[in-house]
Scaffold this motif. Structure first.
Motif, PDB file in Angstrom:
ATOM      1  N   GLY A  84       0.817  -1.195   0.000  1.00 33.05           N
ATOM      2  CA  GLY A  84       0.000   0.000   0.000  1.00 33.05           C
ATOM      3  C   GLY A  84       0.857   1.253   0.000  1.00 33.05           C
ATOM      4  N   SER A  85       0.224   2.397  -0.236  1.00 35.46           N
ATOM      5  CA  SER A  85       0.954   3.658  -0.192  1.00 35.46           C
ATOM      6  C   SER A  85       1.467   3.955   1.207  1.00 35.46           C
ATOM      7  CB  SER A  85       0.046   4.806  -0.658  1.00 35.46           C
ATOM      8  OG  SER A  85      -0.332   4.638  -2.006  1.00 35.46           O
ATOM      9  N   ASP A  86       0.832   3.354   2.214  1.00 35.30           N
ATOM     10  CA  ASP A  86       1.262   3.579   3.599  1.00 35.30           C
ATOM     11  C   ASP A  86       2.717   3.168   3.793  1.00 35.30           C
ATOM     12  OD1 ASP A  86      -1.309   4.420   4.818  1.00 35.30           O
ATOM     13  OD2 ASP A  86      -1.933   2.434   4.194  1.00 35.30           O
ATOM     14  N   GLU A  87       3.089   1.997   3.272  1.00 37.04           N
ATOM     15  CA  GLU A  87       4.475   1.564   3.435  1.00 37.04           C
ATOM     16  C   GLU A  87       5.419   2.488   2.667  1.00 37.04           C
ATOM     17  OE1 GLU A  87       7.445  -2.292   3.182  1.00 37.04           O
ATOM     18  OE2 GLU A  87       5.723  -2.201   1.826  1.00 37.04           O
ATOM     19  N   ILE A  88       4.975   2.972   1.511  1.00 37.87           N
ATOM     20  CA  ILE A  88       5.811   3.895   0.746  1.00 37.87           C
ATOM     21  C   ILE A  88       6.072   5.158   1.560  1.00 37.87           C
ATOM     22  CG2 ILE A  88       6.028   5.221  -1.367  1.00 37.87           C
ATOM     23  CD1 ILE A  88       6.096   2.282  -1.943  1.00 37.87           C
ATOM     24  N   MET A  89       5.044   5.670   2.250  1.00 42.40           N
ATOM     25  CA  MET A  89       5.221   6.856   3.089  1.00 42.40           C
ATOM     26  C   MET A  89       6.215   6.588   4.212  1.00 42.40           C
ATOM     27  SD  MET A  89       1.477   8.581   3.455  1.00 42.40           S
ATOM     28  CE  MET A  89       0.296   7.555   2.621  1.00 42.40           C
ATOM     29  N   SER A  90       6.138   5.397   4.782  1.00 41.23           N
ATOM     30  CA  SER A  90       7.097   5.031   5.817  1.00 41.23           C
ATOM     31  C   SER A  90       8.514   5.026   5.250  1.00 41.23           C
ATOM     32  CB  SER A  90       6.757   3.659   6.388  1.00 41.23           C
ATOM     33  OG  SER A  90       7.705   3.249   7.343  1.00 41.23           O
ATOM     34  N   MET A  91       8.680   4.480   4.046  1.00 39.90           N
ATOM     35  CA  MET A  91       9.993   4.485   3.392  1.00 39.90           C
ATOM     36  C   MET A  91      10.496   5.908   3.167  1.00 39.90           C
ATOM     37  SD  MET A  91       9.732   1.675   0.360  1.00 39.90           S
ATOM     38  CE  MET A  91       8.825   0.149   0.522  1.00 39.90           C
ATOM     39  N   LEU A  92       9.602   6.789   2.755  1.00 41.46           N
ATOM     40  CA  LEU A  92       9.986   8.178   2.502  1.00 41.46           C
ATOM     41  C   LEU A  92      10.566   8.815   3.754  1.00 41.46           C
ATOM     42  CD1 LEU A  92       6.929   9.343   0.366  1.00 41.46           C
ATOM     43  CD2 LEU A  92       9.296   9.253  -0.422  1.00 41.46           C
ATOM     44  N   ASN A  93       9.904   8.585   4.874  1.00 40.59           N
ATOM     45  CA  ASN A  93      10.399   9.162   6.127  1.00 40.59           C
ATOM     46  C   ASN A  93      11.723   8.545   6.554  1.00 40.59           C
ATOM     47  OD1 ASN A  93       8.394  11.185   7.284  1.00 40.59           O
ATOM     48  ND2 ASN A  93       7.048   9.505   6.719  1.00 40.59           N
ATOM     49  N   GLN A  94      11.836   7.225   6.398  1.00 36.60           N
ATOM     50  CA  GLN A  94      13.083   6.566   6.773  1.00 36.60           C
ATOM     51  C   GLN A  94      14.249   7.014   5.890  1.00 36.60           C
ATOM     52  OE1 GLN A  94      12.723   2.175   7.648  1.00 36.60           O
ATOM     53  NE2 GLN A  94      10.625   2.558   6.993  1.00 36.60           N
ATOM     54  N   THR A  95      13.947   7.342   4.653  1.00 32.17           N
ATOM     55  CA  THR A  95      15.005   7.703   3.706  1.00 32.17           C
ATOM     56  C   THR A  95      15.416   9.164   3.802  1.00 32.17           C
ATOM     57  OG1 THR A  95      14.082   6.068   2.156  1.00 32.17           O
ATOM     58  CG2 THR A  95      15.686   7.620   1.268  1.00 32.17           C
ATOM     59  N   PHE A  96      14.432  10.050   3.971  1.00 34.70           N
ATOM     60  CA  PHE A  96      14.718  11.471   3.770  1.00 34.70           C
ATOM     61  C   PHE A  96      14.533  12.363   4.997  1.00 34.70           C
ATOM     62  CE2 PHE A  96      13.126   9.829  -0.406  1.00 34.70           C
ATOM     63  CZ  PHE A  96      14.330   9.895  -1.091  1.00 34.70           C
ATOM     64  N   ILE A  97      13.856  11.893   6.043  1.00 31.53           N
ATOM     65  CA  ILE A  97      13.509  12.779   7.149  1.00 31.53           C
ATOM     66  C   ILE A  97      14.378  12.516   8.381  1.00 31.53           C
ATOM     67  CG2 ILE A  97      11.673  13.462   8.754  1.00 31.53           C
ATOM     68  CD1 ILE A  97      11.323  14.452   5.870  1.00 31.53           C
ATOM     69  N   ASN A  98      14.990  13.565   8.881  1.00 32.17           N
ATOM     70  CA  ASN A  98      15.713  13.525  10.156  1.00 32.17           C
ATOM     71  C   ASN A  98      14.809  14.068  11.257  1.00 32.17           C
ATOM     72  OD1 ASN A  98      18.409  12.679   9.256  1.00 32.17           O
ATOM     73  ND2 ASN A  98      18.463  14.659   8.201  1.00 32.17           N
ATOM     74  N   PRO A  99      15.016  13.639  12.502  1.00 31.02           N
ATOM     75  CA  PRO A  99      14.248  14.232  13.604  1.00 31.02           C
ATOM     76  C   PRO A  99      14.397  15.751  13.611  1.00 31.02           C
ATOM     77  CG  PRO A  99      15.416  12.280  14.364  1.00 31.02           C
ATOM     78  CD  PRO A  99      15.901  12.550  12.959  1.00 31.02           C
ATOM     79  N   GLY A 100      13.260  16.432  13.709  1.00 32.18           N
ATOM     80  CA  GLY A 100      13.280  17.882  13.711  1.00 32.18           C
ATOM     81  C   GLY A 100      13.057  18.513  12.356  1.00 32.18           C
ATOM     82  N   ASP A 101      13.147  17.725  11.273  1.00 35.91           N
ATOM     83  CA  ASP A 101      12.819  18.263   9.955  1.00 35.91           C
ATOM     84  C   ASP A 101      11.339  18.637   9.911  1.00 35.91           C
ATOM     85  OD1 ASP A 101      15.335  18.038   8.883  1.00 35.91           O
ATOM     86  OD2 ASP A 101      14.976  16.116   7.901  1.00 35.91           O
ATOM     87  N   VAL A 102      11.007  19.571   9.056  1.00 38.45           N
ATOM     88  CA  VAL A 102       9.626  20.022   8.918  1.00 38.45           C
ATOM     89  C   VAL A 102       8.994  19.387   7.679  1.00 38.45           C
ATOM     90  CG1 VAL A 102       8.112  22.007   8.529  1.00 38.45           C
ATOM     91  CG2 VAL A 102      10.051  22.192  10.101  1.00 38.45           C
ATOM     92  N   VAL A 103       7.807  18.829   7.865  1.00 36.63           N
ATOM     93  CA  VAL A 103       7.008  18.280   6.773  1.00 36.63           C
ATOM     94  C   VAL A 103       5.684  19.033   6.765  1.00 36.63           C
ATOM     95  CG1 VAL A 103       5.886  16.235   5.813  1.00 36.63           C
ATOM     96  CG2 VAL A 103       8.072  16.012   7.012  1.00 36.63           C
ATOM     97  N   ILE A 104       5.210  19.432   5.595  1.00 42.48           N
ATOM     98  CA  ILE A 104       3.948  20.160   5.525  1.00 42.48           C
ATOM     99  C   ILE A 104       3.017  19.515   4.501  1.00 42.48           C
ATOM    100  CG2 ILE A 104       5.123  22.305   6.154  1.00 42.48           C
ATOM    101  CD1 ILE A 104       4.764  23.295   3.344  1.00 42.48           C
ATOM    102  N   SER A 105       1.746  19.805   4.670  1.00 44.01           N
ATOM    103  CA  SER A 105       0.733  19.421   3.693  1.00 44.01           C
ATOM    104  C   SER A 105      -0.419  20.407   3.813  1.00 44.01           C
ATOM    105  CB  SER A 105       0.242  17.991   3.930  1.00 44.01           C
ATOM    106  OG  SER A 105      -0.641  17.586   2.884  1.00 44.01           O
ATOM    107  N   HIS A 106      -1.338  20.328   2.880  1.00 45.04           N
ATOM    108  CA  HIS A 106      -2.508  21.207   2.912  1.00 45.04           C
ATOM    109  C   HIS A 106      -3.646  20.507   3.649  1.00 45.04           C
ATOM    110  CE1 HIS A 106      -4.272  18.895  -0.546  1.00 45.04           C
ATOM    111  NE2 HIS A 106      -2.990  18.654  -0.752  1.00 45.04           N
ATOM    112  N   ALA A 107      -4.530  21.309   4.260  1.00 46.25           N
ATOM    113  CA  ALA A 107      -5.593  20.741   5.084  1.00 46.25           C
ATOM    114  C   ALA A 107      -6.959  21.275   4.644  1.00 46.25           C
ATOM    115  CB  ALA A 107      -5.346  21.095   6.543  1.00 46.25           C
ATOM    116  N   PRO A 108      -7.969  20.362   4.609  1.00 45.38           N
ATOM    117  CA  PRO A 108      -7.913  18.975   5.055  1.00 45.38           C
ATOM    118  C   PRO A 108      -7.312  18.060   3.984  1.00 45.38           C
ATOM    119  CG  PRO A 108     -10.123  19.488   4.295  1.00 45.38           C
ATOM    120  CD  PRO A 108      -9.346  20.765   4.223  1.00 45.38           C
ATOM    121  N   SER A 109      -6.584  17.049   4.442  1.00 47.31           N
ATOM    122  CA  SER A 109      -6.054  16.040   3.541  1.00 47.31           C
ATOM    123  C   SER A 109      -5.837  14.753   4.337  1.00 47.31           C
ATOM    124  CB  SER A 109      -4.764  16.518   2.877  1.00 47.31           C
ATOM    125  OG  SER A 109      -4.463  15.724   1.746  1.00 47.31           O
TER     126      SER A 109
END
Length: 355
Positions: A84-109
């Motif tokens: 599912g796309s859920d695992e892909i999102m987990s991979m994205l965070n494991q690959t590119f995100i460090n603790p304290g990095d900022v992630v944004i999205s538009h709301a509601p989503s």
């Protein structure tokens, strides 16, 4: 006293809760109402009989990626598959995100953008949509610049509102920020002319998420995929579990893609039913606003959704009730487009409850 082993970000996290599907009509999860055809189930069954289940699956999902390449027009080595796309999102965070990095999205989503980001240790920021519930592109760009955002999630068509992002808006965000832009096109088959998958060959800071759960009607096999510039996909392979996609899922997905013309015929039916429901809802007293949609669901506004939600549940109909999703003054309902017979039943209850 039992030691508290839980990470603080997880302890404070609000879990994504799924309502058990114990209802006659389930139109709350944006699923396709049409099941995998019996002829294709038989083909899958024959494939399984020839399968060695004592051996691990292909770790790279080679045959599946080749079919996806044929379908999307993107090279197979620019595709990664997941549960599912859920695992892909987990991979994205494991690959590119460090603790304290900022992630944004538009709301509601989709709330899982926030959940996976927080689990990854990121600081997550929602950027409110405009008054007509389309992404506020200027505000997204300004917020990304102000916070030095590492990643931006864009959903098109958006869940739950159904809005579609035009190409020039996505391009503006890609060009005017330093973020990795993740474009979620889970529902794009319902508005094919909005497909921006080829954008991964023009920009080096974008990844597109896709799935077989929606238009292909295969939510039960859990198969998602991402396409992107090869350097980014190569990095994601470093965090992917060795055998993350089982043999049965790979086999079913390959069969589905080989017969995609047959399966995607249902999109025409669902788009026609979507228009029928949309016109009905627009003419129904008691609904204050119905939002245009490019997906297989409709998002509408009611002063108080609780009585309507209860009336639908009493008839065995499960919808998505989003209490005060955007405003404290009104509630919202997200209604998945079902089969014609299911939609008739929903219309009957809505007419009785809101007229």
């Amino acid at each position: 006293m039992t030691p508290d082993f839980t990470r603080p970000c997880v302890k404070d996290l609000e879990a994504y809760k799924v309502v058990p599907p114990d209802y006659n009509i389930i139109v709350n999860a944006n699923e396709n109402p049409f099941d995998f055809p019996d002829a294709l189930k038989k083909e899958l069954n024959d494939t399984i009989l020839d399968m060695s289940l004592n051996r691990y699956p292909d770790p790279s999902a080679t045959a599946l990626r080749e079919q996806l390449s044929d379908y999307t027009g993107i090279d197979a080595d620019q595709i990664i598959c997941g549960c599912g796309s859920d695992e892909i999102m987990s991979m994205l965070n494991q690959t590119f995100i460090n603790p304290g990095d900022v992630v944004i999205s538009h709301a509601p989503s989709f709330s899982m953008y926030q959940i996976w980001s927080v689990i990854g240790g990121a600081d997550f920021v929602w950027v409110p949509d405009t008054e007509d519930l389309t992404p506020d592109v200027e505000n997204i760009i300004n917020t990304a610049k102000r916070t030095n955002a590492k990643m931006i999630y864009l959903c098109s068509p958006n869940n739950p509102t159904g809005s579609l992002l035009p190409r020039h808006d996505v391009a503006d965000i890609l060009e005017e920020t330093n973020a990795l832009v993740v474009l979620d096109e889970a529902y794009i088959e319902f508005k094919k002319e909005g497909d921006l998958t080829e954008i991964v060959n023009e920009y080096n800071n974008v990844i597109v998420l896709r799935t077989l759960s929606k238009a292909f009607g295969l939510a039960g096999i859990r198969c998602g995929y991402a396409v992107g510039p090869k350097p980014l996909i190569d990095m994601m392979y470093k965090v992917k579990s060795p055998y993350n996609l089982n043999k049965l899922t790979q086999a079913a997905a390959v069969i589905a893609l080989k017969h995609r013309d047959t399966l995607l015929e249902n999109v025409t039916i669902l788009n026609s039913e979507r228009q029928r429901l949309y016109e009905f809802l627009k003419g129904l007293k008691g609904i204050t606003r119905v939002y245009p949609t490019a997906s297989n669901f409709i998002y509408f506004e009611v002063p108080d959704g609780a009585p309507l939600y209860a009336a639908l549940l009493d008839e065995g109909i499960l919808v998505k009730y989003l209490k005060h999703d955007v405003s404290d003054d009104v509630d919202h309902i997200r209604l998945t487009v079902g089969s014609p017979e299911e939609n008739d039943a929903v219309i009957k209850v809505l007419k009785r409850s809101l007229s």
